[in-house]
Design a protein around this motif. Structure first.
Motif, PDB file in Angstrom:
ATOM      1  N   UNK A 103       6.646  12.015   6.000  1.00  0.00           N
ATOM      2  CA  UNK A 103       5.453  12.633   6.540  1.00  0.00           C
ATOM      3  C   UNK A 103       5.191  12.148   7.951  1.00  0.00           C
ATOM      4  N   UNK A 104       4.454  12.936   8.656  1.00  0.00           N
ATOM      5  CA  UNK A 104       4.084  12.559  10.022  1.00  0.00           C
ATOM      6  C   UNK A 104       2.715  11.894   9.998  1.00  0.00           C
ATOM      7  N   UNK A 105       2.511  10.961  10.889  1.00  0.00           N
ATOM      8  CA  UNK A 105       1.191  10.352  11.021  1.00  0.00           C
ATOM      9  C   UNK A 105       0.162  11.455  11.262  1.00  0.00           C
ATOM     10  N   UNK A 106      -0.923  11.370  10.519  1.00  0.00           N
ATOM     11  CA  UNK A 106      -1.961  12.380  10.621  1.00  0.00           C
ATOM     12  C   UNK A 106      -1.813  13.504   9.622  1.00  0.00           C
ATOM     13  N   UNK A 161       7.431   7.871   3.323  1.00  0.00           N
ATOM     14  CA  UNK A 161       7.752   7.316   4.635  1.00  0.00           C
ATOM     15  C   UNK A 161       6.975   8.094   5.682  1.00  0.00           C
ATOM     16  N   UNK A 162       6.194   7.384   6.459  1.00  0.00           N
ATOM     17  CA  UNK A 162       5.353   8.028   7.463  1.00  0.00           C
ATOM     18  C   UNK A 162       5.838   7.631   8.852  1.00  0.00           C
ATOM     19  N   UNK A 163       6.172   8.624   9.634  1.00  0.00           N
ATOM     20  CA  UNK A 163       6.629   8.361  11.002  1.00  0.00           C
ATOM     21  C   UNK A 163       5.459   8.496  11.964  1.00  0.00           C
ATOM     22  N   UNK A 164       5.510   7.684  13.003  1.00  0.00           N
ATOM     23  CA  UNK A 164       4.415   7.706  13.983  1.00  0.00           C
ATOM     24  C   UNK A 164       4.655   8.752  15.046  1.00  0.00           C
ATOM     25  N   UNK A 191      -2.320  10.486   7.180  1.00  0.00           N
ATOM     26  CA  UNK A 191      -1.289   9.486   6.900  1.00  0.00           C
ATOM     27  C   UNK A 191      -1.096   8.532   8.077  1.00  0.00           C
ATOM     28  N   UNK A 192      -0.813   7.283   7.727  1.00  0.00           N
ATOM     29  CA  UNK A 192      -0.540   6.241   8.715  1.00  0.00           C
ATOM     30  C   UNK A 192       0.831   5.632   8.431  1.00  0.00           C
ATOM     31  N   UNK A 193       1.493   5.123   9.440  1.00  0.00           N
ATOM     32  CA  UNK A 193       2.779   4.467   9.184  1.00  0.00           C
ATOM     33  C   UNK A 193       2.670   3.361   8.135  1.00  0.00           C
ATOM     34  N   UNK A 194       1.524   2.708   8.067  1.00  0.00           N
ATOM     35  CA  UNK A 194       1.357   1.640   7.073  1.00  0.00           C
ATOM     36  C   UNK A 194       1.218   2.150   5.646  1.00  0.00           C
ATOM     37  N   UNK A 195       1.163   3.470   5.465  1.00  0.00           N
ATOM     38  CA  UNK A 195       1.212   4.055   4.120  1.00  0.00           C
ATOM     39  C   UNK A 195       2.644   4.106   3.593  1.00  0.00           C
ATOM     40  N   UNK A 196       3.610   3.800   4.438  1.00  0.00           N
ATOM     41  CA  UNK A 196       5.008   3.820   4.016  1.00  0.00           C
ATOM     42  C   UNK A 196       5.239   2.803   2.906  1.00  0.00           C
TER      43      UNK A 196
END
Length: 121
Positions: A12-15, A118-121, A85-90
């Motif tokens: 997923x993408x951040x946001x 997996x969340x990318x910034x 979503x935030x990268x720290x949700x990975x």
């Protein structure tokens, strides 16, 4: 013997948003309070969200305001939607029955294989 199968993870993408599902079989689903947990590499497992028999939700501070937990007692499915979503949700996300949403203590040793978010910034 309760069996759990998580799905819905991915990249997923951040946001953005993701919705996770957990299909429960082998047990009377509506007898249990259910929770989502996650574990990131090198970190301890943490509780994310919990829902009671009466559909009362509880959220960890890390996802408060961004997550929605729900359950379909007819289909024996637990859901978790995470928005913004935030990268720290990975993490690897797991569902499990708990003693209660008051203590979030996993009940027995019932775990699925998990679903990776997996969340990318």
């Amino acid at each position: 013997q309760m069996q759990l199968m998580e799905s819905g993870g991915g990249l997923g993408q951040a946001g953005g948003s993701l919705t996770l599902s957990c299909k429960v079989s082998g047990a009377r689903f509506d007898d249990y309070e259910m929770a989502w947990f996650r574990q990131a590499p090198g970190k301890e497992r943490e509780g994310v969200s919990c829902i009671t028999w009466e559909h009362e939700p509880y959220y960890a501070d890390s996802v408060e305001g961004r997550a929605t937990i729900s359950r379909d007692n007819q289909k024996n499915i637990l859901y978790l939607q995470i928005d913004s979503l935030k990268p720290e949700d990975t993490a690897m996300y797991y569902c499990a029955p708990v003693e209660s949403c008051g203590n979030w203590k996993p009940l027995g040793n019932y775990w699925g294989q998990g679903t990776q978010v997996t969340v990318s910034s």
